[in-house]
Scaffold this motif. Structure first.
Motif, PDB file in Angstrom:
ATOM      1  N   VAL A  86      37.792  49.853  30.701  1.00 58.60           N
ATOM      2  CA  VAL A  86      36.553  49.694  31.468  1.00 58.60           C
ATOM      3  C   VAL A  86      36.374  48.230  31.844  1.00 58.60           C
ATOM      4  N   LEU A  87      36.631  47.351  30.898  1.00 62.40           N
ATOM      5  CA  LEU A  87      36.512  45.917  31.177  1.00 62.40           C
ATOM      6  C   LEU A  87      37.406  45.506  32.334  1.00 62.40           C
ATOM      7  N   ARG A  88      38.649  45.971  32.312  1.00 60.51           N
ATOM      8  CA  ARG A  88      39.586  45.582  33.370  1.00 60.51           C
ATOM      9  C   ARG A  88      39.119  46.080  34.725  1.00 60.51           C
ATOM     10  N   MET A  89      38.488  47.256  34.752  1.00 62.57           N
ATOM     11  CA  MET A  89      37.960  47.785  35.995  1.00 62.57           C
ATOM     12  C   MET A  89      36.932  46.822  36.587  1.00 62.57           C
ATOM     13  N   TYR A  90      36.052  46.304  35.740  1.00 60.28           N
ATOM     14  CA  TYR A  90      35.043  45.354  36.203  1.00 60.28           C
ATOM     15  C   TYR A  90      35.671  44.011  36.580  1.00 60.28           C
ATOM     16  N   ALA A  91      36.625  43.562  35.778  1.00 62.80           N
ATOM     17  CA  ALA A  91      37.201  42.231  35.986  1.00 62.80           C
ATOM     18  C   ALA A  91      38.093  42.155  37.215  1.00 62.80           C
ATOM     19  N   GLU A  92      38.572  43.308  37.702  1.00 67.36           N
ATOM     20  CA  GLU A  92      39.436  43.296  38.883  1.00 67.36           C
ATOM     21  C   GLU A  92      38.701  42.800  40.124  1.00 67.36           C
ATOM     22  N   ASN A  93      37.398  42.993  40.180  1.00 66.32           N
ATOM     23  CA  ASN A  93      36.610  42.576  41.344  1.00 66.32           C
ATOM     24  C   ASN A  93      35.293  41.979  40.859  1.00 66.32           C
ATOM     25  N   PRO A  94      35.318  40.727  40.396  1.00 68.38           N
ATOM     26  CA  PRO A  94      34.109  40.114  39.834  1.00 68.38           C
ATOM     27  C   PRO A  94      32.923  40.089  40.799  1.00 68.38           C
ATOM     28  N   THR A  95      33.171  39.809  42.085  1.00 72.91           N
ATOM     29  CA  THR A  95      32.070  39.718  43.049  1.00 72.91           C
ATOM     30  C   THR A  95      31.341  41.052  43.161  1.00 72.91           C
ATOM     31  N   PHE A  96      32.097  42.122  43.331  1.00 76.99           N
ATOM     32  CA  PHE A  96      31.495  43.451  43.426  1.00 76.99           C
ATOM     33  C   PHE A  96      30.778  43.816  42.128  1.00 76.99           C
ATOM     34  N   SER A  97      31.389  43.505  40.996  1.00 78.53           N
ATOM     35  CA  SER A  97      30.805  43.857  39.704  1.00 78.53           C
ATOM     36  C   SER A  97      29.484  43.146  39.477  1.00 78.53           C
ATOM     37  N   VAL A  98      29.409  41.868  39.850  1.00 80.12           N
ATOM     38  CA  VAL A  98      28.169  41.112  39.695  1.00 80.12           C
ATOM     39  C   VAL A  98      27.098  41.653  40.637  1.00 80.12           C
ATOM     40  N   GLN A  99      27.465  41.960  41.870  1.00 78.37           N
ATOM     41  CA  GLN A  99      26.502  42.538  42.810  1.00 78.37           C
ATOM     42  C   GLN A  99      25.952  43.859  42.283  1.00 78.37           C
ATOM     43  N   ARG A 100      26.826  44.697  41.765  1.00 80.86           N
ATOM     44  CA  ARG A 100      26.382  45.983  41.220  1.00 80.86           C
ATOM     45  C   ARG A 100      25.472  45.780  40.015  1.00 80.86           C
ATOM     46  N   TYR A 101      25.816  44.832  39.159  1.00 84.07           N
ATOM     47  CA  TYR A 101      24.990  44.549  37.984  1.00 84.07           C
ATOM     48  C   TYR A 101      23.575  44.135  38.394  1.00 84.07           C
ATOM     49  N   ARG A 102      23.484  43.254  39.367  1.00 80.91           N
ATOM     50  CA  ARG A 102      22.171  42.799  39.827  1.00 80.91           C
ATOM     51  C   ARG A 102      21.384  43.942  40.461  1.00 80.91           C
ATOM     52  N   LEU A 103      22.072  44.749  41.254  1.00 79.54           N
ATOM     53  CA  LEU A 103      21.415  45.876  41.917  1.00 79.54           C
ATOM     54  C   LEU A 103      20.910  46.885  40.890  1.00 79.54           C
ATOM     55  N   THR A 104      21.717  47.156  39.896  1.00 79.88           N
ATOM     56  CA  THR A 104      21.336  48.124  38.864  1.00 79.88           C
ATOM     57  C   THR A 104      20.129  47.647  38.072  1.00 79.88           C
ATOM     58  N   ARG A 105      20.030  46.338  37.855  1.00 82.99           N
ATOM     59  CA  ARG A 105      18.878  45.798  37.134  1.00 82.99           C
ATOM     60  C   ARG A 105      17.580  45.981  37.937  1.00 82.99           C
ATOM     61  N   GLN A 106      17.710  46.043  39.248  1.00 73.86           N
ATOM     62  CA  GLN A 106      16.526  46.102  40.111  1.00 73.86           C
ATOM     63  C   GLN A 106      16.044  47.525  40.392  1.00 73.86           C
ATOM     64  N   VAL A 107      16.934  48.514  40.251  1.00 74.36           N
ATOM     65  CA  VAL A 107      16.605  49.885  40.662  1.00 74.36           C
ATOM     66  C   VAL A 107      16.636  50.802  39.436  1.00 74.36           C
ATOM     67  N   PRO A 108      15.466  51.272  38.985  1.00 70.90           N
ATOM     68  CA  PRO A 108      15.418  52.118  37.784  1.00 70.90           C
ATOM     69  C   PRO A 108      16.307  53.359  37.886  1.00 70.90           C
ATOM     70  N   GLY A 109      16.380  53.965  39.065  1.00 71.12           N
ATOM     71  CA  GLY A 109      17.213  55.151  39.215  1.00 71.12           C
ATOM     72  C   GLY A 109      18.685  54.868  38.975  1.00 71.12           C
ATOM     73  N   LEU A 110      19.141  53.702  39.414  1.00 70.49           N
ATOM     74  CA  LEU A 110      20.535  53.330  39.187  1.00 70.49           C
ATOM     75  C   LEU A 110      20.785  53.006  37.720  1.00 70.49           C
ATOM     76  N   ARG A 111      19.781  52.418  37.090  1.00 67.43           N
ATOM     77  CA  ARG A 111      19.907  52.121  35.666  1.00 67.43           C
ATOM     78  C   ARG A 111      20.065  53.424  34.883  1.00 67.43           C
ATOM     79  N   ALA A 112      19.289  54.437  35.223  1.00 67.12           N
ATOM     80  CA  ALA A 112      19.398  55.734  34.547  1.00 67.12           C
ATOM     81  C   ALA A 112      20.766  56.359  34.801  1.00 67.12           C
ATOM     82  N   TYR A 113      21.252  56.221  36.025  1.00 69.96           N
ATOM     83  CA  TYR A 113      22.574  56.758  36.367  1.00 69.96           C
ATOM     84  C   TYR A 113      23.649  56.047  35.557  1.00 69.96           C
ATOM     85  N   GLU A 114      23.535  54.734  35.447  1.00 70.44           N
ATOM     86  CA  GLU A 114      24.509  53.960  34.690  1.00 70.44           C
ATOM     87  C   GLU A 114      24.523  54.375  33.228  1.00 70.44           C
TER      88      GLU A 114
END
Length: 222
Positions: free
Chosen positions: A83-111
């Motif tokens: 799982v870590l390697r999946m995130y580390a392969e594309n740091p920019t996308f992973s950081v964007q997704r992390y920030r987005l997930t923190r902002q949207v409760p529905g995405l947080r529940a999905y995660e």
């Protein structure tokens, strides 16, 4: 096509916000029809987490290939690194997704639902390996939860740092606690983290309060 849809979706999410972006907006920017979107993603939430299904499949296959001689705790720690390697392969996308997930409760529940599936995958493997133990099910569930918690602690530390630094080192440091607590052959503690060893020689007749006093005095001595 799949990558174009993901890129279009995140561009709109960042510009307009997740809730304000529709599937029609995404396919319009990508230049495809709605049918093409649903060919790859069952819902708008799935376009935010496009890689977890494959990672879950890879983790399951990795655990199924385990040999009888493998330490099961070390094996699930290694599985978490997929799982870590999946995130580390594309740091920019992973950081964007992390920030987005923190902002949207529905995405947080999905995660959280995705994280639960990873935990169940690890626990199912461990239950099989610990089946002969009286406490096998409990042990499997506790170890699986510990591995996921340790992995997520290291991963999120790296994401909060905007993907800077060594993600693998962060996760390894956290997983070391799990290995030392549960593995059959725990990793050695680094020399600078070892506890002091105090030897006190006393007669059998020495009162316990005096032994404790001597130990405390040794520990406080420069």
């Amino acid at each position: 096509m799949r990558d174009s849809l993901i890129a279009a979706a995140f561009r709109l999410f960042l510009d307009r916000g997740y809730e304000q972006t529709t599937i029609d907006d995404i396919v319009g920017l990508a230049g495809v029809g709605r049918r093409s979107f649903f060919r790859y993603f069952p819902s708008k939430e799935d376009v935010v987490f496009p890689d977890h299904e494959q990672c879950l499949a890879d983790m399951t296959a990795f655990l199924q290939e385990s040999a009888d001689g493998d330490d099961p705790v070390l094996k699930v720690c290694d599985a978490a690194r997929l799982v870590l390697r999946m995130y580390a392969e594309n740091p920019t996308f992973s950081v964007q997704r992390y920030r987005l997930t923190r902002q949207v409760p529905g995405l947080r529940a999905y995660e959280l639902s995705v994280v639960w599936r990873y935990e169940r995958t690890l626990a199912d493997y461990l239950r099989g390996r610990f089946a002969a133990r009286k406490d096998g099910t409990l042990r499997a569930d506790v170890v699986a939860a510990a591995v996921v918690a340790a992995h997520n602690h290291g991963l999120r530390s790296w994401l909060r740092a905007d993907g800077q630094g060594d993600a693998e080192a962060e996760v390894d440091h956290a997983l070391e606690y799990v290995r030392n607590a549960w593995a059959a052959n725990p990793q050695a503690v680094p020399a600078d983290e070892e506890d002091d060893v105090v030897v006190v020689i006393a007669r059998r007749s020495t009162p316990m309060w005096r032994v404790v006093r001597d130990v405390e005095a040794s520990l406080n001595r420069d």
